[in-house]
Write an enzyme that holds these catalytic residues in place. Sequence first.
Site, mmCIF file in Angstrom:
data_model
loop_
_atom_site.group_PDB
_atom_site.id
_atom_site.type_symbol
_atom_site.label_atom_id
_atom_site.label_comp_id
_atom_site.label_asym_id
_atom_site.label_seq_id
_atom_site.Cartn_x
_atom_site.Cartn_y
_atom_site.Cartn_z
ATOM 1 N N HIS A 126 0.802 -1.218 0.038
ATOM 2 C CA HIS A 126 -0.062 -0.008 -0.242
ATOM 3 C C HIS A 126 0.956 1.276 0.008
ATOM 4 O O HIS A 126 2.106 1.198 0.648
ATOM 5 C CB HIS A 126 -0.944 0.105 1.531
ATOM 6 N N ASP A 203 2.520 -4.746 8.296
ATOM 7 C CA ASP A 203 1.565 -3.881 8.162
ATOM 8 C C ASP A 203 0.189 -4.824 8.080
ATOM 9 O O ASP A 203 0.003 -5.611 7.052
ATOM 10 C CB ASP A 203 1.646 -3.273 6.683
ATOM 11 N N GLN A 206 -4.955 -5.479 7.060
ATOM 12 C CA GLN A 206 -5.838 -6.404 6.306
ATOM 13 C C GLN A 206 -5.741 -7.685 6.979
ATOM 14 O O GLN A 206 -6.515 -8.660 6.535
ATOM 15 C CB GLN A 206 -5.611 -6.354 4.875
ATOM 16 N N LYS A 229 -11.014 -0.722 10.002
ATOM 17 C CA LYS A 229 -11.059 -1.913 9.124
ATOM 18 C C LYS A 229 -11.414 -3.125 9.858
ATOM 19 O O LYS A 229 -11.715 -4.079 9.411
ATOM 20 C CB LYS A 229 -9.700 -2.188 8.484
ATOM 21 N N CYS A 367 -4.811 2.531 -3.877
ATOM 22 C CA CYS A 367 -3.312 2.778 -3.063
ATOM 23 C C CYS A 367 -2.203 1.910 -3.407
ATOM 24 O O CYS A 367 -1.312 1.822 -2.296
ATOM 25 C CB CYS A 367 -3.634 2.969 -1.618
#
Length: 409
Positions: A126, A203, A206, A229, A367
């Site tokens: 991202h 990261d 998600q 999220k 992104c």
Amino acid sequence: MAKTGFDVDDIRERFPVLHQEVNGRPLVYLDNAATSQKPLSVIEALNHYYTTDNSNIHRGAHALAARATDYYENTRKSVSSFLNAPSEEQIIFTKGTTEGINLVASTFGRKFIHEGDEIIISAMEHHSNIVPWQMLCAEKGATLKVIPITDDGELIMEEYEKLLSSKTKLVSVLHVSNALGTVNPMESIISMAHRAGAKVLVDAAQSTSHFTVDVQALDCDFLVFSAHKLYGPTGLGVLYGKRELLEEMPPYQGGGEMIKEVDFSGTTYNEIPFKFEAGTPNIADVIAFQKALEFVSTVGKEQLLAHENELLTYATEKLGTIKGFIPVGKAKHKVSVLSFLINGMHPFDVGMMLDAVGIAVRTGHHCAQPLMKRFNIEGTVRASFAVYNTKQEIDVLYVSLSRIAKRKN
Ligand SMILES: *Cc1c(COP(=O)(O)O)cnc(C)c1O
């Protein structure tokens, strides 16, 4: 359904926003990788905080301040156990994933990255896990290296191995791709980096919403995610870090709360986590986030993942039968995300036509422009599933998409 205790209708009841019509059709919300909807308990917690407890935390001598502080610190404890962190002092509240990465880039980066050092990211990152490192590398004279990916959207681990060396100081890779749904082999990525003497940032924007993420089992040095999220409020994120690193890193921003003592001759900084939480934090959203974590634990991570996997498999097979349907990202291990193109059509036009019948998807580069370039495309249409989605909704998507694709194929 009832036997397993998982009842999607019951879950849907808890999300007020799902019960509306868009363009005359029942809303089908399939843009969960951009942000998930919020259960009523989260919305009510925000209301409750402002109507009964609103106060600034940590400093007040009165009842409201004590209550607000307790609730705020309780969420920190819950996040700590959610991630299986060794202690709650290692949980820092941020604005989101983006701020978490920027925090590490400008504190760890400022102190530990030097001229000639190398930072490794991947081709599927991202933008928020690319640009902060580009900025840091430009400032320090360090080099950014990129792990390439296959046509299916998987990291090429042999190439990663080749990139690692004694010059590598940090590896920063996403756990799950927001654009492809690929689940990366995080444990191998981390152990290989550690063997080379590098630190690792995960990261997890998600991944935390789909499966159990255990920072001690992963042995990651940093991990970041966003509350919005994960069924929580916007404007809030979490940074986890190993204690010795957080203690050695300089503060991110200067101001109130992050200090022990301020004098014009010099200032001493507060202990972690407060050293990294300058100013009045996002108290209301932190307190409401507790309810999002409770929601996830009530549903159960295993049940949630099993349901989402069932939806992803069903959607991949069903949409795959549409003439002109081109999936983008065919990794063996995926969650939640189905990215695709319709032959001969711009993704944006497909998105507009789906919106006209109440179906919310994402279109564009997600992104991740370098990733789109890797596939020689401008963007994709992305359907992403959450715990409240249903097979009936996928059927609705299938019918509309078949109609749209028929005109061109
Ligand atoms: C959404 C996302 C981000 C950025 O999160 P923000 O909440 O916008 O800060 C970073 N990485 C991945 C993989 C994402 O999906």
